[in-house]
Design a protein around this motif. Structure first.
Motif, PDB file in Angstrom:
ATOM      1  N   ASP A   1      33.490 126.098  12.321  1.00  0.00           N
ATOM      2  CA  ASP A   1      33.830 126.440  10.936  1.00  0.00           C
ATOM      3  C   ASP A   1      35.085 127.302  10.865  1.00  0.00           C
ATOM      4  OD1 ASP A   1      31.411 125.229  10.664  1.00  0.00           O
ATOM      5  OD2 ASP A   1      30.370 126.945   9.787  1.00  0.00           O
TER       6      ASP A   1
ATOM      7  N   SER B   1      30.595 125.876   4.383  1.00  0.00           N
ATOM      8  CA  SER B   1      31.127 127.054   5.076  1.00  0.00           C
ATOM      9  C   SER B   1      31.933 128.027   4.216  1.00  0.00           C
ATOM     10  CB  SER B   1      31.942 126.645   6.306  1.00  0.00           C
ATOM     11  OG  SER B   1      31.841 127.699   7.233  1.00  0.00           O
TER      12      SER B   1
ATOM     13  N   SER C   1      31.049 130.921   4.375  1.00  0.00           N
ATOM     14  CA  SER C   1      31.043 132.105   5.251  1.00  0.00           C
ATOM     15  C   SER C   1      32.313 132.158   6.090  1.00  0.00           C
ATOM     16  CB  SER C   1      29.788 132.140   6.122  1.00  0.00           C
ATOM     17  OG  SER C   1      29.678 130.997   6.937  1.00  0.00           O
TER      18      SER C   1
ATOM     19  N   GLU D   1      30.367 136.663  12.621  1.00  0.00           N
ATOM     20  CA  GLU D   1      29.161 135.959  12.149  1.00  0.00           C
ATOM     21  C   GLU D   1      28.027 136.075  13.175  1.00  0.00           C
ATOM     22  OE1 GLU D   1      30.077 132.792   9.689  1.00  0.00           O
ATOM     23  OE2 GLU D   1      28.081 131.903   9.760  1.00  0.00           O
TER      24      GLU D   1
HETATM   25 MG    MG Z   1      28.210 129.426   7.021  1.00  0.00          MG
END
Ligand code: MG
Ligand code: ADP
Length: 379
Positions: free
Chosen positions: A168, A122, A124, A156
């Motif tokens: 996340d 993760s 992101s 996201e």
């Molecule tokens: Mg990700």
């Protein structure tokens, strides 16, 4: 991460003194593909993190540089839109915060990260959450961390276009040193569970990412939605194994297996939480192996490399458990082992994996770390 380099990079680029914010990546110990079924997950924040150096501007623009990618762009806070690629994680976070009523101000952002990108730990969420903290600091906004997590998830989902759950971003915000978080993805309640002393987490990166047809993640979600519709529940969270045995006969075979994974996985997370409370690493490890088997046979999101990595780990003395972690089809496994098994584990799993696949895997030894916050630069 070398914070002096980060701060110098910022100064050279933006000719000002920055504040620095950090948000970690994560690894999920157990509870895979349960978050979007309103179920339970048990991630921990890891030591790899994304760092954002920031200062205020006197216009409504945000100027962004990712040192990780050596790319820059600029966006206007008053004109929400999409920019493509990594830019949408950053701009989307700003827009999603504004959509939730937060007033932001223009800023310069200098980003760097030691979270491996696209490896399933993760990067992101780390990018989104670190960006959010940086932007909120220059806006002088004091915002509930749950709102931050939800805005980052929205970035996201809506701006990048990935239908990910809340896990996340949640753990990147709320992670605690030496604790895993058991999160109820329906109520967003969580419990911080202290990890037993003497254990470490090792993340093994298979270094493969099978793209397959691309839509596998959304297909699994669609199967789960069909299952809950046919079973007449809001989400698979509301189904017990007994319910499924009694009423699952009407489900198409594939949908039944998908549901069985989610239902048994939710139960495993609760059992794993009991095991952690009792410091019973062996029991926790058994549940990890069970989780992997269920992901392989019922949910069908593993691949040969992930299966091999788990099999190699199982042979090492001092390993309690191993399983794939993240979305699947490549990426990483998570391994729970005794501290004194680390060297043996690294040697044996690396050698074994390389011998069988010709690929050098990456192994990251980690523990559970704190969630996002400001880093005070020395001097
Ligand atoms: Mg990700
Ligand atoms: P994961 O979250 O498992 O690492 P994702 O595909 O969800 O994988 O997110 C990876 C993407 O996030 C990268 O391809 C990139 O677009 C973006 N990203 C993450 N960290 C950075 C960074 N430091 N700089 C720029 N983009 C980043």
């Amino acid at each position: 991460m070398n914070l002096l380099h980060l701060a110098d990079g910022f100064r050279n680029r933006f000719k000002a003194e920055p504040r620095v914010f950090r948000a970690p990546g994560r690894v999920n110990l157990i509870g895979e593909h349960t978050d979007y079924n309103d179920g339970f997950v048990m991630p921990a924040a890891i030591h790899f993190a994304t760092y954002v150096a920031v200062n205020e501007r006197d216009d409504a623009s945000v100027s962004v540089y990712s040192h990780t990618l050596r790319e820059a762009f600029e966006f206007d806070l008053t004109r929400p839109g999409r920019f493509g690629g990594w830019r949408d994680y950053v701009a989307g976070t700003a827009y999603a915060l504004q959509e939730r009523g937060v007033k932001l101000a223009g800023a310069n952002l200098y980003i760097d990260s030691d979270v491996p990108l696209g490896a399933g730990v993760s990067s992101s969420a780390a990018l989104e959450v670190a960006t959010a903290h940086a932007l909120l600091s220059v806006a002088g906004a004091n915002v509930d961390p749950l709102l931050i997590a939800l805005a980052c998830q929205r970035a996201e989902n809506e701006y990048v276009g990935v239908r990910s759950g809340i896990m996340d971003q949640f753990v990147s915000c709320f992670g605690q040193q030496n604790h895993a978080l058991m999160i109820d993805c329906r109520t967003l309640d969580y419990e911080a569970l202290p990890l037993p002393p003497g254990v470490v987490l090792v993340v093994c990166n298979t270094m493969v990412k099978h793209e397959l047809t691309g839509g596998e993640y959304n297909e699994r979600r669609a199967d789960c939605e069909e299952g809950s519709r046919l079973l007449g529940v809001a989400a698979l969270r509301d189904v017990t194994l007994d319910d499924l045995r009694e009423r699952g006969g009407t489900l198409p075979e594939r949908v039944y297996r998908r549901c069985r994974h989610v239902v048994t996985e939710n139960a495993r997370v609760e059992l794993a939480a009991d095991a952690v409370r009792k410091h019973d690493c062996s029991r926790f490890g058994e549940l990890m192996y069970e989780s992997h088997r269920s992901l392989r046979e019922d949910y069908e999101v593993t691949c040969d490399e992930l299966d091999l990595m788990v099999d190699l780990a199982r042979e090492v003395r001092g390993v309690y458990g191993a399983r794939m972690t993240g979305g699947g089809f490549g990426g990483c496994t998570i391994n729970l082992l005794a501290v004194d098994a680390v060297e043996r584990f690294q040697r044996s799993v690396s050698d074994g994996y390389r011998a069988r696949t010709g690929i050098q895997p990456m192994l990251y030894v980690t523990g559970a770390h704190d969630g996002a916050g400001e880093i005070v630069l020395a001097g």
